[in-house]
Design an enzyme around this catalytic site. Sequence first.
Site, PDB file in Angstrom:
ATOM      1  N   SER A   1      64.358  99.490 -22.013  1.00  0.00           N
ATOM      2  CA  SER A   1      64.790 100.874 -22.222  1.00  0.00           C
ATOM      3  C   SER A   1      65.905 100.988 -23.266  1.00  0.00           C
ATOM      4  O   SER A   1      66.852 100.197 -23.284  1.00  0.00           O
ATOM      5  CB  SER A   1      65.292 101.452 -20.890  1.00  0.00           C
ATOM      6  OG  SER A   1      65.865 102.726 -21.124  1.00  0.00           O
TER       7      SER A   1
ATOM      8  N   THR B   1      62.739 106.853 -14.389  1.00  0.00           N
ATOM      9  CA  THR B   1      61.548 106.599 -15.198  1.00  0.00           C
ATOM     10  C   THR B   1      60.453 105.954 -14.344  1.00  0.00           C
ATOM     11  O   THR B   1      60.590 105.873 -13.119  1.00  0.00           O
ATOM     12  CB  THR B   1      61.932 105.796 -16.468  1.00  0.00           C
ATOM     13  OG1 THR B   1      60.789 105.708 -17.309  1.00  0.00           O
ATOM     14  CG2 THR B   1      62.456 104.409 -16.172  1.00  0.00           C
TER      15      THR B   1
ATOM     16  N   LYS C   1      59.233 108.887 -10.956  1.00  0.00           N
ATOM     17  CA  LYS C   1      59.510 110.293 -11.307  1.00  0.00           C
ATOM     18  C   LYS C   1      59.037 111.292 -10.239  1.00  0.00           C
ATOM     19  O   LYS C   1      59.637 112.350 -10.091  1.00  0.00           O
ATOM     20  CB  LYS C   1      58.875 110.643 -12.658  1.00  0.00           C
ATOM     21  CG  LYS C   1      59.625 110.058 -13.846  1.00  0.00           C
ATOM     22  CD  LYS C   1      59.044 110.560 -15.155  1.00  0.00           C
ATOM     23  CE  LYS C   1      59.766 109.971 -16.341  1.00  0.00           C
ATOM     24  NZ  LYS C   1      59.265 110.450 -17.631  1.00  0.00           N
TER      25      LYS C   1
ATOM     26  N   ASP D   1      62.206 116.091 -19.872  1.00  0.00           N
ATOM     27  CA  ASP D   1      61.131 115.694 -20.806  1.00  0.00           C
ATOM     28  C   ASP D   1      60.516 116.931 -21.463  1.00  0.00           C
ATOM     29  O   ASP D   1      60.203 116.920 -22.662  1.00  0.00           O
ATOM     30  CB  ASP D   1      60.019 114.940 -20.065  1.00  0.00           C
ATOM     31  CG  ASP D   1      60.400 113.498 -19.763  1.00  0.00           C
ATOM     32  OD1 ASP D   1      61.217 112.923 -20.507  1.00  0.00           O
ATOM     33  OD2 ASP D   1      59.874 112.947 -18.772  1.00  0.00           O
TER      34      ASP D   1
ATOM     35  N   THR E   1      39.788 110.196 -18.062  1.00  0.00           N
ATOM     36  CA  THR E   1      39.257 110.409 -16.714  1.00  0.00           C
ATOM     37  C   THR E   1      39.107 111.905 -16.469  1.00  0.00           C
ATOM     38  O   THR E   1      40.103 112.641 -16.408  1.00  0.00           O
ATOM     39  CB  THR E   1      40.205 109.795 -15.660  1.00  0.00           C
ATOM     40  OG1 THR E   1      40.429 108.436 -16.014  1.00  0.00           O
ATOM     41  CG2 THR E   1      39.615 109.869 -14.264  1.00  0.00           C
TER      42      THR E   1
ATOM     43  N   ILE F   1      53.726 111.181 -28.827  1.00  0.00           N
ATOM     44  CA  ILE F   1      54.995 110.999 -28.107  1.00  0.00           C
ATOM     45  C   ILE F   1      55.402 109.526 -28.032  1.00  0.00           C
ATOM     46  O   ILE F   1      56.461 109.200 -27.525  1.00  0.00           O
ATOM     47  CB  ILE F   1      55.032 111.689 -26.726  1.00  0.00           C
ATOM     48  CG1 ILE F   1      54.107 111.035 -25.719  1.00  0.00           C
ATOM     49  CG2 ILE F   1      54.736 113.169 -26.851  1.00  0.00           C
ATOM     50  CD1 ILE F   1      54.397 111.500 -24.290  1.00  0.00           C
TER      51      ILE F   1
ATOM     52  N   TYR G   1      57.037 106.332 -29.646  1.00  0.00           N
ATOM     53  CA  TYR G   1      58.002 106.137 -30.742  1.00  0.00           C
ATOM     54  C   TYR G   1      58.091 104.685 -31.198  1.00  0.00           C
ATOM     55  O   TYR G   1      58.874 104.358 -32.079  1.00  0.00           O
ATOM     56  CB  TYR G   1      59.390 106.690 -30.384  1.00  0.00           C
ATOM     57  CG  TYR G   1      59.938 106.229 -29.056  1.00  0.00           C
ATOM     58  CD1 TYR G   1      60.524 104.976 -28.929  1.00  0.00           C
ATOM     59  CD2 TYR G   1      59.891 107.047 -27.949  1.00  0.00           C
ATOM     60  CE1 TYR G   1      61.030 104.556 -27.708  1.00  0.00           C
ATOM     61  CE2 TYR G   1      60.392 106.642 -26.724  1.00  0.00           C
ATOM     62  CZ  TYR G   1      60.960 105.391 -26.606  1.00  0.00           C
ATOM     63  OH  TYR G   1      61.460 104.965 -25.406  1.00  0.00           O
TER      64      TYR G   1
ATOM     65  N   GLY H   1      57.455 110.277 -31.471  1.00  0.00           N
ATOM     66  CA  GLY H   1      58.044 110.535 -30.162  1.00  0.00           C
ATOM     67  C   GLY H   1      59.556 110.365 -30.097  1.00  0.00           C
ATOM     68  O   GLY H   1      60.163 110.585 -29.046  1.00  0.00           O
TER      69      GLY H   1
HETATM   70  P1  NAP Z   1      50.868 108.209 -17.209  1.00  0.00           P
HETATM   71  O1  NAP Z   1      51.293 109.219 -16.214  1.00  0.00           O
HETATM   72  O2  NAP Z   1      50.473 106.851 -16.757  1.00  0.00           O
HETATM   73  O3  NAP Z   1      49.588 108.848 -18.002  1.00  0.00           O
HETATM   74  C1  NAP Z   1      48.913 108.128 -18.979  1.00  0.00           C
HETATM   75  C2  NAP Z   1      47.792 108.979 -19.590  1.00  0.00           C
HETATM   76  O4  NAP Z   1      47.227 108.228 -20.669  1.00  0.00           O
HETATM   77  C3  NAP Z   1      46.638 109.292 -18.644  1.00  0.00           C
HETATM   78  O5  NAP Z   1      46.106 110.537 -18.975  1.00  0.00           O
HETATM   79  C4  NAP Z   1      45.642 108.180 -18.956  1.00  0.00           C
HETATM   80  O6  NAP Z   1      44.298 108.552 -18.732  1.00  0.00           O
HETATM   81  C5  NAP Z   1      45.829 108.033 -20.441  1.00  0.00           C
HETATM   82  N1  NAP Z   1      45.456 106.692 -20.888  1.00  0.00           N
HETATM   83  C6  NAP Z   1      46.050 105.520 -20.561  1.00  0.00           C
HETATM   84  N2  NAP Z   1      45.420 104.497 -21.173  1.00  0.00           N
HETATM   85  C7  NAP Z   1      44.395 105.041 -21.883  1.00  0.00           C
HETATM   86  C8  NAP Z   1      43.364 104.494 -22.714  1.00  0.00           C
HETATM   87  N3  NAP Z   1      43.293 103.183 -22.950  1.00  0.00           N
HETATM   88  N4  NAP Z   1      42.495 105.345 -23.281  1.00  0.00           N
HETATM   89  C9  NAP Z   1      42.566 106.679 -23.051  1.00  0.00           C
HETATM   90  N5  NAP Z   1      43.506 107.265 -22.267  1.00  0.00           N
HETATM   91  C10 NAP Z   1      44.398 106.448 -21.694  1.00  0.00           C
HETATM   92  O7  NAP Z   1      51.961 107.985 -18.328  1.00  0.00           O
HETATM   93  P2  NAP Z   1      53.067 109.047 -18.876  1.00  0.00           P
HETATM   94  O8  NAP Z   1      54.290 108.930 -18.062  1.00  0.00           O
HETATM   95  O9  NAP Z   1      52.411 110.369 -19.036  1.00  0.00           O
HETATM   96  O10 NAP Z   1      53.425 108.399 -20.300  1.00  0.00           O
HETATM   97  C11 NAP Z   1      52.442 108.354 -21.308  1.00  0.00           C
HETATM   98  C12 NAP Z   1      53.027 107.843 -22.624  1.00  0.00           C
HETATM   99  O11 NAP Z   1      54.049 108.710 -23.067  1.00  0.00           O
HETATM  100  C13 NAP Z   1      53.662 106.460 -22.555  1.00  0.00           C
HETATM  101  O12 NAP Z   1      53.299 105.775 -23.735  1.00  0.00           O
HETATM  102  C14 NAP Z   1      55.147 106.742 -22.538  1.00  0.00           C
HETATM  103  O13 NAP Z   1      55.896 105.673 -23.102  1.00  0.00           O
HETATM  104  C15 NAP Z   1      55.207 107.976 -23.423  1.00  0.00           C
HETATM  105  N6  NAP Z   1      56.390 108.826 -23.133  1.00  0.00           N
HETATM  106  C16 NAP Z   1      57.224 109.113 -24.171  1.00  0.00           C
HETATM  107  C17 NAP Z   1      58.326 109.922 -23.940  1.00  0.00           C
HETATM  108  C18 NAP Z   1      59.266 110.241 -25.084  1.00  0.00           C
HETATM  109  O14 NAP Z   1      60.396 110.660 -24.802  1.00  0.00           O
HETATM  110  N7  NAP Z   1      58.857 110.111 -26.327  1.00  0.00           N
HETATM  111  C19 NAP Z   1      58.572 110.452 -22.669  1.00  0.00           C
HETATM  112  C20 NAP Z   1      57.669 110.171 -21.636  1.00  0.00           C
HETATM  113  C21 NAP Z   1      56.573 109.342 -21.897  1.00  0.00           C
HETATM  114  P3  NAP Z   1      43.541 108.330 -17.329  1.00  0.00           P
HETATM  115  O15 NAP Z   1      43.848 109.547 -16.510  1.00  0.00           O
HETATM  116  O16 NAP Z   1      42.128 108.212 -17.731  1.00  0.00           O
HETATM  117  O17 NAP Z   1      44.103 107.059 -16.746  1.00  0.00           O
END
Ligand code: NAP
Length: 275
Positions: free
Chosen positions: A22, A67, A71, A107, A155, A215, A217, A238
Amino acid sequence: MITSIDQNTKLYGVLGNPVRHSLSPLMHNAAFLESGINAVYLAFESIDIKSAIQSMRALDIKGMSITIPHKSSVIPLLDEVDPQAKDIGAVNTIVNVDSKLTGYNTDAAGALRALEEATPVSGRSCVIVGAGGAARAIGYILKKNNINLIITNRTQKRGKELSKALDSRFIEPEQLKDIDTDILINTTPVGMSPDTDLCPVPEEALKQEMTVMDIIYNPGRTKLLKTARDRGCKIINGLGMFIYQGAEQFKLWTGQEAPVEIMKRVVEEALYNKE
Ligand code: NAP
């Protein structure tokens, strides 16, 4: 970053698993130092959310970033949850005032601020790719800002659930290339380091004049953003969302505006000077 720690130093941190990667400690310690606040921010790696929250009360830890994977599971452990975080179903920030713990979600505001810096938002159309926690927070705030929203997700069940919750439309990923939208936001981890050759959407989905936000980075320019730029889109990574969600946290904890330029500089140096 800390120049002096004494008997009055206040303690803040990030709680999750894993958290050793982090950049929040770097960012928040730089912000405390710049603002002359006697506080320190540490990373707490824990899977036991219940004990961790008890410790926060017992040790009078003043604020916590929450995180993955806590969450949602942290919500029932708090004394109060801000209505927006309740609606989103996720807390990424806890404020501790006299042992009363209140949960917030920054967020959503962070993503909106980053997006609004690049393009007008209200009244426009947006496709969100993904239906996880980040998609939920971003979708919620965009709906509040009068955006015409479409959700797509690998999905179908999860995608349809989110689109229903956000009163928006669901499309299959294959339909993306036929959609006209002002804004497209990737909220999946597809393209994140080390899998930087992957792109979450087909190239044909990226049309000139679109604003494309990823999103992710790390890397700063994902395959999605490189392709979008080559096809004449405006691009946003991001980093802005990360910095601005942190800036909102800082404000909740200290009541002061965050020194965003410093926060951005230290995170950029840590991330991209290595690239
Ligand atoms: P999450 O709740 O696990 O959701 C992940 C999403 O991505 C789900 O919709 C999942 O689809 C999809 N996914 C995962 N692997 C995939 C693949 N190989 N092909 C297609 N779809 C896929 O995660 P989250 O907390 O939303 O975080 C998601 C991303 O955002 C992470 O990379 C995280 O680091 C980033 N993030 C960035 C910030 C920022 O401040 N910039 C803040 C929060 C999160 P399914 O439903 O099919 O599994």
